[in-house]
Write an enzyme that holds these catalytic residues in place. Sequence first.
Site, PDB file in Angstrom:
ATOM      1  N   CYS A  33      27.083  14.189  41.840  1.00 47.13           N
ATOM      2  CA  CYS A  33      27.103  13.327  40.497  1.00 47.13           C
ATOM      3  C   CYS A  33      25.285  13.320  40.318  1.00 47.13           C
ATOM      4  O   CYS A  33      24.889  13.331  41.337  1.00 47.13           O
ATOM      5  CB  CYS A  33      26.895  12.004  41.447  1.00 47.13           C
ATOM      6  SG  CYS A  33      26.761  11.125  39.955  1.00 47.13           S
ATOM      7  N   HIS A  46      12.974  -4.992  40.594  1.00 46.60           N
ATOM      8  CA  HIS A  46      11.192  -4.330  40.921  1.00 46.60           C
ATOM      9  C   HIS A  46       9.892  -5.261  41.315  1.00 46.60           C
ATOM     10  O   HIS A  46       9.969  -5.790  42.435  1.00 46.60           O
ATOM     11  CB  HIS A  46      10.282  -4.019  40.363  1.00 46.60           C
ATOM     12  CG  HIS A  46      11.476  -2.625  39.783  1.00 46.60           C
ATOM     13  ND1 HIS A  46      11.992  -2.678  38.594  1.00 46.60           N
ATOM     14  CD2 HIS A  46      12.122  -1.820  40.548  1.00 46.60           C
ATOM     15  CE1 HIS A  46      13.002  -1.330  38.089  1.00 46.60           C
ATOM     16  NE2 HIS A  46      12.625  -0.619  39.251  1.00 46.60           N
ATOM     17  N   CYS A  69      23.375  10.061  40.628  1.00 46.47           N
ATOM     18  CA  CYS A  69      23.122   9.510  42.365  1.00 46.47           C
ATOM     19  C   CYS A  69      22.324  11.028  43.120  1.00 46.47           C
ATOM     20  O   CYS A  69      21.400  10.549  44.226  1.00 46.47           O
ATOM     21  CB  CYS A  69      24.178  10.130  42.939  1.00 46.47           C
ATOM     22  SG  CYS A  69      25.478   8.904  42.959  1.00 46.47           S
ATOM     23  N   LYS A 108      20.390  -1.250  32.470  1.00 45.96           N
ATOM     24  CA  LYS A 108      19.913  -1.259  31.943  1.00 45.96           C
ATOM     25  C   LYS A 108      20.743  -0.907  29.963  1.00 45.96           C
ATOM     26  O   LYS A 108      20.303  -1.732  29.496  1.00 45.96           O
ATOM     27  CB  LYS A 108      19.538   0.106  31.818  1.00 45.96           C
ATOM     28  CG  LYS A 108      18.025   0.816  31.470  1.00 45.96           C
ATOM     29  CD  LYS A 108      17.771   2.423  31.118  1.00 45.96           C
ATOM     30  CE  LYS A 108      16.087   2.815  30.723  1.00 45.96           C
ATOM     31  NZ  LYS A 108      16.616   4.023  30.846  1.00 45.96           N
ATOM     32  N   LYS A 162      25.230  -8.414  36.841  1.00 45.61           N
ATOM     33  CA  LYS A 162      24.492  -7.531  37.245  1.00 45.61           C
ATOM     34  C   LYS A 162      23.062  -7.357  36.394  1.00 45.61           C
ATOM     35  O   LYS A 162      23.825  -6.414  35.136  1.00 45.61           O
ATOM     36  CB  LYS A 162      25.573  -6.177  38.100  1.00 45.61           C
ATOM     37  CG  LYS A 162      24.389  -5.629  39.060  1.00 45.61           C
ATOM     38  CD  LYS A 162      25.795  -3.881  39.500  1.00 45.61           C
ATOM     39  CE  LYS A 162      24.420  -3.512  39.955  1.00 45.61           C
ATOM     40  NZ  LYS A 162      24.871  -2.102  40.622  1.00 45.61           N
ATOM     41  N   CYS A 218      32.446   8.783  39.728  1.00 45.95           N
ATOM     42  CA  CYS A 218      30.968   8.302  41.145  1.00 45.95           C
ATOM     43  C   CYS A 218      31.022   6.475  40.697  1.00 45.95           C
ATOM     44  O   CYS A 218      32.265   5.963  39.317  1.00 45.95           O
ATOM     45  CB  CYS A 218      30.204   9.435  40.572  1.00 45.95           C
ATOM     46  SG  CYS A 218      29.008   7.582  41.088  1.00 45.95           S
ATOM     47  N   HIS A 270      28.264   5.317  38.494  1.00 48.09           N
ATOM     48  CA  HIS A 270      28.024   6.021  37.507  1.00 48.09           C
ATOM     49  C   HIS A 270      29.307   5.700  36.363  1.00 48.09           C
ATOM     50  O   HIS A 270      28.815   6.098  35.845  1.00 48.09           O
ATOM     51  CB  HIS A 270      27.419   7.258  37.546  1.00 48.09           C
ATOM     52  CG  HIS A 270      25.794   7.400  38.591  1.00 48.09           C
ATOM     53  ND1 HIS A 270      25.389   6.905  39.623  1.00 48.09           N
ATOM     54  CD2 HIS A 270      24.613   6.850  37.548  1.00 48.09           C
ATOM     55  CE1 HIS A 270      24.376   7.121  39.542  1.00 48.09           C
ATOM     56  NE2 HIS A 270      23.882   6.840  38.846  1.00 48.09           N
ATOM     57  N   HIS A 307      11.518  -4.207  36.109  1.00 44.58           N
ATOM     58  CA  HIS A 307      12.070  -5.850  36.450  1.00 44.58           C
ATOM     59  C   HIS A 307      12.370  -6.327  36.993  1.00 44.58           C
ATOM     60  O   HIS A 307      11.783  -6.353  37.728  1.00 44.58           O
ATOM     61  CB  HIS A 307      13.724  -5.011  35.192  1.00 44.58           C
ATOM     62  CG  HIS A 307      14.479  -4.162  36.374  1.00 44.58           C
ATOM     63  ND1 HIS A 307      15.137  -4.606  37.525  1.00 44.58           N
ATOM     64  CD2 HIS A 307      15.361  -2.723  36.602  1.00 44.58           C
ATOM     65  CE1 HIS A 307      15.801  -4.142  38.397  1.00 44.58           C
ATOM     66  NE2 HIS A 307      15.908  -2.837  37.437  1.00 44.58           N
TER      67      HIS A 307
HETATM   68 ZN   LIG Z   1      26.859   9.054  41.099  1.00 37.79          ZN
END
Ligand SMILES: [Zn+2]
Length: 525
Positions: free
Chosen positions: A127, A22, A130, A302, A299, A145, A148, A19
Amino acid sequence: MTKPFYITTPIFYVNAEPHIGHTYTSVITDTIARYHRLAGEDTFYLTGTDEHGDKISQAAEAKGQSTQAFADHIAGIFRSTWDELDFSYDRFIRTTEPAHIETVQHILQKVYDAGDIELREYSGQYCVGCERFLTDRDLDEEGRCKDHEKPPEERKETNYFFLMSRYTDWLAEHIEKNPGFIRPAGYAKEVLSMLRSDNGLEDLCISRPKERLQWGIPLPFDTDYVCYVWFDALINYLTGINYPDDPQFEERWSNVEHIIGKDILKPHGVFWPTILKAAGLPIYQHLNVHGFWNVDNRKVSKSLGNMISPLVMRERYGFECFRYFLLREMSFGRDASFSEEALVTRVNADLSKNLGNLESRCIKMLGRFREGIVPEPGAATELEKDLEALVKRIPITVDEQMRNMEPHRALASVFELVDATNKYIDQRAPWKLAKETDNAESMELLDKTLYSVCEMLRVISLLLAPFLPETASRILERLGLAGALEKAVLPQDAQAWGGLPVGNPTQTGDPLFPRLEMPAAEDAN
Ligand SMILES: [Zn+2]
């Protein structure tokens, strides 16, 4: 021997397709690599994919594929996308390669033998996203987290730890004594504050029991465990240049530039230098950290579906337009915003109107007034001397800016030449001079002007080549200088006024940057 130069992208995690994030990292790396090649340096550009860890094995399972097949598929997409976009990498590394597995085991054994790896029981908040145990700092108010937004699992495990905390003071001192080691400076400060926080640096868990995770590199000193992903992934930078066997390894390694996004500052700014130190290797020269792209002011993620595929952008606008926007719009290190409207506006102003018009005006006038043949310039007047002075200065400035990892500023410097040339044409008004065919002085001035604008185009193309390689080649071809880039050396060949041979045949062509249409407004949903 020419000076070696080594530049790396992070290896991209194969849990998503390429995306804008990258792509930006790769565009910057490609641009810097191309610059150093043009500067005559023995350049090596490494990119690749990171393929171990529970996230990958879970994603493969969800798709009903074997982990290897899943990793092969996504790694293939990255590689073919980078090939389609003509990124000039020298090696595409995959962490599942036998050569990499061997290097990781070699380094693990070295650090273990040095007494910096220890077996410990650990209990904590883990997590899955992570792939690590979280600390209080990683949790939000609801105990989830932060990255996430999911509550971690309580886990107890016996694992191997890298005794990273031993290196806290050493690393802090190194950062303080070496300004620019991590750049821009704000990120060095950020790493220092991680090191200087109340808890200091914690030790790093570097293993997973095999009973829980098969998909990883076995520890050479305890095959009941596989290596934790970051320890494995970072070592790709050594595998990439054939550590330890390649005779060129040491020299290349001492000139390494890592390019990363700020989301992976901690692994690269803290884990990596301490791993290198523990393994008895010199640490890297520079860590260069860029910011995030916000797409339509949000931001990139996905779930929001705003990841921006580079191949779609190429299809819609041409890749060099997208590439130009990324390079010019983001001040390296800071965050920037992407929208197709902003891209169209900038490309139309800078490339279509400014650079494209300049190229088309110059070569068309030469065609119309001098049958496309580069004329003898004669002696310089004040106006040409000003251009020559600029041509002496700007390539040096660009060189400094590229070496300081400020590609956005270097690109702006190149466009100072474009602006100066446009201004020069307006001052000289060659279309008026061309009418005074019976005035010898006007004809001489016309020749001088036509030569100077074409010479400016030559210089601009050389300096633009790392940023917009295809555009630069096209302009040089039209100036009758096809193949010039293969022989050019920067910055000196850009500084040498008069590099365009008198009598060179030029040719006109299609507009380099046809005006882009604004994207149609999407349906509100
Ligand atoms: Zn996490």
